[in-house]
Design a protein around this motif. Structure first.
Motif, PDB file in Angstrom:
ATOM      1  N   GLN A 279       4.138   6.671  -0.483  1.00 30.21           N
ATOM      2  CA  GLN A 279       2.944   7.425  -0.874  1.00 30.21           C
ATOM      3  C   GLN A 279       2.391   8.209   0.314  1.00 30.21           C
ATOM      4  O   GLN A 279       1.977   9.358   0.176  1.00 30.21           O
ATOM      5  CB  GLN A 279       1.886   6.475  -1.427  1.00 30.21           C
ATOM      6  CG  GLN A 279       0.775   7.256  -2.087  1.00 30.21           C
ATOM      7  CD  GLN A 279      -0.539   6.552  -2.006  1.00 30.21           C
ATOM      8  OE1 GLN A 279      -0.827   5.858  -1.028  1.00 30.21           O
ATOM      9  NE2 GLN A 279      -1.333   6.712  -3.029  1.00 30.21           N
ATOM     10  N   ARG A 280       2.439   7.584   1.481  1.00 31.51           N
ATOM     11  CA  ARG A 280       1.934   8.283   2.671  1.00 31.51           C
ATOM     12  C   ARG A 280       2.796   9.488   3.018  1.00 31.51           C
ATOM     13  O   ARG A 280       2.285  10.503   3.491  1.00 31.51           O
ATOM     14  CB  ARG A 280       1.881   7.324   3.852  1.00 31.51           C
ATOM     15  CG  ARG A 280       0.650   6.472   3.769  1.00 31.51           C
ATOM     16  CD  ARG A 280       0.499   5.663   5.003  1.00 31.51           C
ATOM     17  NE  ARG A 280       0.363   4.277   4.637  1.00 31.51           N
ATOM     18  CZ  ARG A 280       0.377   3.295   5.501  1.00 31.51           C
ATOM     19  NH1 ARG A 280       0.573   3.528   6.777  1.00 31.51           N
ATOM     20  NH2 ARG A 280       0.204   2.064   5.083  1.00 31.51           N
TER      21      ARG A 280
ATOM     22  N   GLU B 180      -7.979   4.018   2.493  1.00 30.47           N
ATOM     23  CA  GLU B 180      -7.322   4.867   3.496  1.00 30.47           C
ATOM     24  C   GLU B 180      -7.358   6.333   3.114  1.00 30.47           C
ATOM     25  O   GLU B 180      -7.650   7.209   3.918  1.00 30.47           O
ATOM     26  CB  GLU B 180      -5.861   4.441   3.628  1.00 30.47           C
ATOM     27  CG  GLU B 180      -5.580   3.783   4.953  1.00 30.47           C
ATOM     28  CD  GLU B 180      -4.128   3.419   5.087  1.00 30.47           C
ATOM     29  OE1 GLU B 180      -3.266   4.318   5.009  1.00 30.47           O
ATOM     30  OE2 GLU B 180      -3.855   2.224   5.263  1.00 30.47           O
ATOM     31  N   LEU B 181      -7.037   6.588   1.850  1.00 29.13           N
ATOM     32  CA  LEU B 181      -6.987   7.971   1.381  1.00 29.13           C
ATOM     33  C   LEU B 181      -8.376   8.607   1.422  1.00 29.13           C
ATOM     34  O   LEU B 181      -8.543   9.757   1.828  1.00 29.13           O
ATOM     35  CB  LEU B 181      -6.417   8.008  -0.047  1.00 29.13           C
ATOM     36  CG  LEU B 181      -6.203   9.378  -0.657  1.00 29.13           C
ATOM     37  CD1 LEU B 181      -5.286  10.235   0.205  1.00 29.13           C
ATOM     38  CD2 LEU B 181      -5.616   9.255  -2.056  1.00 29.13           C
TER      39      LEU B 181
ATOM     40  N   MET C 241      -1.805   6.172  -7.062  1.00 30.45           N
ATOM     41  CA  MET C 241      -1.626   4.756  -6.710  1.00 30.45           C
ATOM     42  C   MET C 241      -0.834   3.983  -7.761  1.00 30.45           C
ATOM     43  O   MET C 241      -0.630   2.794  -7.595  1.00 30.45           O
ATOM     44  CB  MET C 241      -2.988   4.056  -6.578  1.00 30.45           C
ATOM     45  CG  MET C 241      -4.032   4.832  -5.858  1.00 30.45           C
ATOM     46  SD  MET C 241      -3.725   4.877  -4.096  1.00 30.45           S
ATOM     47  CE  MET C 241      -5.079   5.934  -3.603  1.00 30.45           C
TER      48      MET C 241
ATOM     49  N   ARG D  72      -2.825  -1.028  -3.499  1.00 33.04           N
ATOM     50  CA  ARG D  72      -3.554   0.064  -4.153  1.00 33.04           C
ATOM     51  C   ARG D  72      -4.988   0.131  -3.605  1.00 33.04           C
ATOM     52  O   ARG D  72      -5.473   1.192  -3.260  1.00 33.04           O
ATOM     53  CB  ARG D  72      -3.550  -0.182  -5.662  1.00 33.04           C
ATOM     54  CG  ARG D  72      -4.042   0.968  -6.464  1.00 33.04           C
ATOM     55  CD  ARG D  72      -3.460   0.954  -7.844  1.00 33.04           C
ATOM     56  NE  ARG D  72      -3.786  -0.276  -8.548  1.00 33.04           N
ATOM     57  CZ  ARG D  72      -3.010  -0.864  -9.437  1.00 33.04           C
ATOM     58  NH1 ARG D  72      -1.858  -0.355  -9.743  1.00 33.04           N
ATOM     59  NH2 ARG D  72      -3.384  -1.964 -10.025  1.00 33.04           N
TER      60      ARG D  72
ATOM     61  N   GLY E 193       3.923   1.917  -0.519  1.00 34.15           N
ATOM     62  CA  GLY E 193       2.773   2.477   0.206  1.00 34.15           C
ATOM     63  C   GLY E 193       3.210   3.506   1.238  1.00 34.15           C
ATOM     64  O   GLY E 193       2.543   4.521   1.445  1.00 34.15           O
TER      65      GLY E 193
ATOM     66  N   MET F 132      -4.950   1.429  -0.055  1.00 38.59           N
ATOM     67  CA  MET F 132      -4.648   2.862   0.024  1.00 38.59           C
ATOM     68  C   MET F 132      -5.799   3.720  -0.486  1.00 38.59           C
ATOM     69  O   MET F 132      -5.993   4.836  -0.029  1.00 38.59           O
ATOM     70  CB  MET F 132      -3.364   3.186  -0.754  1.00 38.59           C
ATOM     71  CG  MET F 132      -2.092   2.663  -0.123  1.00 38.59           C
ATOM     72  SD  MET F 132      -1.828   3.194   1.594  1.00 38.59           S
ATOM     73  CE  MET F 132      -1.576   4.954   1.393  1.00 38.59           C
TER      74      MET F 132
END
Ligand code: ATP
Length: 353
Positions: free
Chosen positions: A140-141, A175-176, A161, A169, A137, A172
């Protein structure tokens, strides 16, 4: 408005057609999901938008400007790939600042902008870590922060994801989506996961075998699928094959009423879809489309139960919400099934996948 517009965009690899001819408008500030099964052409379409793949036909415009042949590095599009494609020998903030440095931004300013971006994706405490020391995670950020570093006009994500476990997943995705809304940046996400698309997108583009099957908001795609493929791919559906007879549909020994009445000519072969949660097991006498059924399996899922039934038009699954006074259901029980006419959607058979 700086809408991104695709006109008749297609791609052939030799004689194989990866994308037929897509006509799509992505509105400024929206998040659109390209959704479809493996090999349907999602990634190819995204890569053409990014400028990483040359279209075989068609035109792409951004805010009315033709960008079809503009090289990728001149498009100001940020991209996050499936595997994140981070630089393992650089630390987190160097990864984010890298794109700025090669674009000619002075080192101090690049570091300052990287700092702000890491704040945005809540990675500031990890700024000097190596990529190998981060969780999926967190990686990914970093990839998201790096893609946003150049303040792109359009943000493109290919299965962002897929390297994350199920729980992360889902977190996120939220969040995304919140980050995208805060920044108001036009974003296109490739995914084969319908829950992901429904969680994040303003608009879902459903694709199959190189074609766009339907474009619309998640609720429209779910409740008003354009064809049997979409009904099958998004959510769950029971399907029955039948023939139109005076506005009803003849399936095996029965005529089912549908609402609105089937508009196809008598004798037309059709496929009827019914969502599991729209079929009923209540006992009101007046219901049309009442069928005797036998329970073959009960799947208890906590808040709902899936009741598997055998009927004379074929097997069907009914999703039954478990309230306080949950009815007992046992395998072998006989029961009345009601298929409300408005719960049945009729599609021409040739549209079936
Ligand atoms: P997935 O979800 O599996 O990534 P996808 O929907 O993104 O699939 P694409 O990667 O766009 O699908 O591929 C669409 C079709 O084009 C597939 O049949 C694929 O095999 C083919 N294809 C993709 N890239 C190439 C290539 N470089 N050369 C030849 N064929 C290709």
């Amino acid at each position: 408005m700086a809408d991104l517009v695709l006109q008749n965009i297609g791609k052939d690899y030799g004689s194989a057609r990866a994308v037929g001819s897509a006509n799509l408008t992505f509105r400024e500030g929206e998040l659109a999901a390209l959704l479809g099964p493996s090999g349907c052409g999602k990634t190819t379409l995204l890569r053409m938008i990014a400028g990483l793949e040359e279209p075989s036909r068609g035109m792409i415009t951004l805010g009315g400007r033709n960008i079809t042949n503009l090289p990728a590095h001149k498009r100001k599009f940020g991209m996050v790939f499936q595997n994140f494609a981070l630089f393992p020998h650089l630390d987190v903030s160097e990864n984010v600042a890298y794109a700025l440095t090669i674009a000619g931004v002075a080192k101090a300013e690049a570091a300052e902008r990287a700092h702000r971006l890491l704040d945005l994706v809540q990675l500031q405490p990890f700024a000097s870590r190596r990529i190998g020391e981060l969780s999926g995670g967190q990686r990914q950020r970093v990839a998201i922060a790096r893609a946003l570093a150049q303040e792109p006009d359009i943000f493109l994500l290919d299965e962002p994801m897929s390297a994350l476990d199920a729980k992360l997943r889902e977190e996120m995705q939220v969040e995304l989506r919140l980050l995208q809304q805060r920044l108001g940046i036009t974003t296109i996400v490739v995914t084969h996961d319908q829950r992901e698309a429904m969680t994040m997108a303003d608009t879902i583009v459903v694709m199959s075998r190189g074609s766009v099957e339907q474009v619309g908001p998640p609720q429209t795609i779910y409740h008003r699928p354009a064809n049997a493929f979409v009904a099958d791919f998004i959510g769950r559906a029971n399907f029955f094959d039948g023939v139109v007879e005076n506005g009803t549909v003849r399936i095996g020994p029965r005529n089912l009423s549908v609402s609105p009445a089937a508009s196809f000519i008598d004798g037309a072969a059709v496929r009827v879809a019914c969502r599991p949660e729209k079929a009923c097991l209540d006992e009101s006498d007046s219901a049309t489309n009442r069928l005797p059924a036998r329970i073959t399996f009960v799947r208890d899922l906590g808040p709902v139960r899936d009741i598997h039934l055998e009927t004379d038009i074929g097997p069907i699954i009914v999703e039954y919400a478990i309230g306080e006074s949950a009815r007992p259901f046992a395998v072998g029980d006989s029961i009345d099934l009601i298929l409300p006419p408005e719960a049945l959607q009729v599609f021409p058979e040739e549209a079936a996948a």
